[in-house]
Design a protein around this motif. Sequence first.
Motif, PDB file in Angstrom:
ATOM      1  N   MET A 275       0.775  -1.214  -0.077  1.00 16.55           N
ATOM      2  CA  MET A 275      -0.029   0.019  -0.163  1.00 16.55           C
ATOM      3  C   MET A 275       0.857   1.181   0.002  1.00 16.55           C
ATOM      4  O   MET A 275       0.394   2.085  -0.766  1.00 16.55           O
ATOM      5  CB  MET A 275      -0.848   0.176   1.084  1.00 16.55           C
ATOM      6  CG  MET A 275      -1.920  -0.986   1.213  1.00 16.55           C
ATOM      7  SD  MET A 275      -2.893  -1.120  -0.253  1.00 16.55           S
ATOM      8  CE  MET A 275      -3.767   0.596  -0.177  1.00 16.55           C
TER       9      MET A 275
ATOM     10  N   ARG B 265       0.610   4.168  -2.873  1.00 11.58           N
ATOM     11  CA  ARG B 265       0.696   5.480  -2.682  1.00 11.58           C
ATOM     12  C   ARG B 265       1.520   6.267  -3.317  1.00 11.58           C
ATOM     13  O   ARG B 265       1.485   7.187  -3.805  1.00 11.58           O
ATOM     14  CB  ARG B 265       0.480   5.471  -1.219  1.00 11.58           C
ATOM     15  CG  ARG B 265       0.529   6.956  -0.597  1.00 11.58           C
ATOM     16  CD  ARG B 265       0.819   7.096   0.716  1.00 11.58           C
ATOM     17  NE  ARG B 265       0.877   8.474   1.302  1.00 11.58           N
ATOM     18  CZ  ARG B 265      -0.202   9.084   1.801  1.00 11.58           C
ATOM     19  NH1 ARG B 265      -1.211   8.628   1.550  1.00 11.58           N
ATOM     20  NH2 ARG B 265       0.143  10.600   1.908  1.00 11.58           N
TER      21      ARG B 265
ATOM     22  N   ALA C 162      -2.312  -5.507  -3.754  1.00 17.58           N
ATOM     23  CA  ALA C 162      -3.217  -4.986  -2.819  1.00 17.58           C
ATOM     24  C   ALA C 162      -4.265  -5.751  -2.620  1.00 17.58           C
ATOM     25  O   ALA C 162      -4.832  -6.072  -1.645  1.00 17.58           O
ATOM     26  CB  ALA C 162      -3.512  -3.512  -3.094  1.00 17.58           C
TER      27      ALA C 162
ATOM     28  N   GLU D 227      -6.136  -5.670   1.142  1.00 17.03           N
ATOM     29  CA  GLU D 227      -6.168  -4.118   1.314  1.00 17.03           C
ATOM     30  C   GLU D 227      -7.213  -3.497   0.458  1.00 17.03           C
ATOM     31  O   GLU D 227      -7.806  -2.349   0.961  1.00 17.03           O
ATOM     32  CB  GLU D 227      -4.610  -3.563   1.050  1.00 17.03           C
ATOM     33  CG  GLU D 227      -3.651  -4.038   2.117  1.00 17.03           C
ATOM     34  CD  GLU D 227      -3.819  -3.563   3.439  1.00 17.03           C
ATOM     35  OE1 GLU D 227      -4.789  -2.497   3.587  1.00 17.03           O
ATOM     36  OE2 GLU D 227      -3.034  -4.033   4.181  1.00 17.03           O
TER      37      GLU D 227
ATOM     38  N   ILE E 157      -8.954   5.119  -2.098  1.00 12.23           N
ATOM     39  CA  ILE E 157      -8.950   3.899  -1.333  1.00 12.23           C
ATOM     40  C   ILE E 157     -10.170   3.512  -0.539  1.00 12.23           C
ATOM     41  O   ILE E 157     -10.511   2.275  -0.322  1.00 12.23           O
ATOM     42  CB  ILE E 157      -7.777   4.073   0.071  1.00 12.23           C
ATOM     43  CG1 ILE E 157      -6.486   4.167  -0.574  1.00 12.23           C
ATOM     44  CG2 ILE E 157      -7.936   2.993   1.144  1.00 12.23           C
ATOM     45  CD1 ILE E 157      -6.126   2.906  -1.354  1.00 12.23           C
TER      46      ILE E 157
END
Length: 218
Positions: free
Chosen positions: A95, A99, A151, A156, A206
Amino acid sequence: MPTATPPSKGGRPRKSDVEAKSLHIIETASRLFAQQGFAATSVEQVVTACGVGKDTVYRRYPSKLALFEGVVAHARVQTEAHFQTAMAEATGDVMQQLRAAARWLLEVNLDPTLIAFKRIAFSEALVVGQSAANRTVDPIMDRLFALLRAAQEAGEIGPGDVSFLATHLINSIAVGPMITAMLGSTTYASSEAQDAYFEKAWRLFIDGARGVGRMSEA
């Protein structure tokens, strides 16, 4: 002790000299197109600014459009190299790396030179980079797809088509500010303004990506 390679005297120019001259032409053309736009920039201006013969430029780029396409292709190569460097420096879990990739996408899509090229392509209705549109290899998108899959595997974000998720991420993070910049706004010119926008946009992406699984079950 090795001896230095003597300069070429007549005959074929060395490959390094040819490549250096080609790079000089492209970098000069890039600067002029970015500063002046497409219509106001001529091949003759590029020739004069480069200090080379007209034939030297026209052998490589037979028209102004071909020269601009060369400029765009060169910018794409540089952008991909910059992305690889940025991601090589990204640390942490998937993550954090995702990002970092998203923040890079915002930064690169607000780069003034790239904004100038995009503005030219739209305002002049130029069809450039058609070969790029047909490419089967795109290292930036490939890495983004891989991060999104990782992810998902880590739980996530929700399941779903990574191509759709990647498009959603790009639209969420970069497209709005890019269009604003193309219209002449300096709203996101500073790193501080970009950071403030990114924090909000990233959180919205997200939250949406984590809800994909729930929406598919509804």
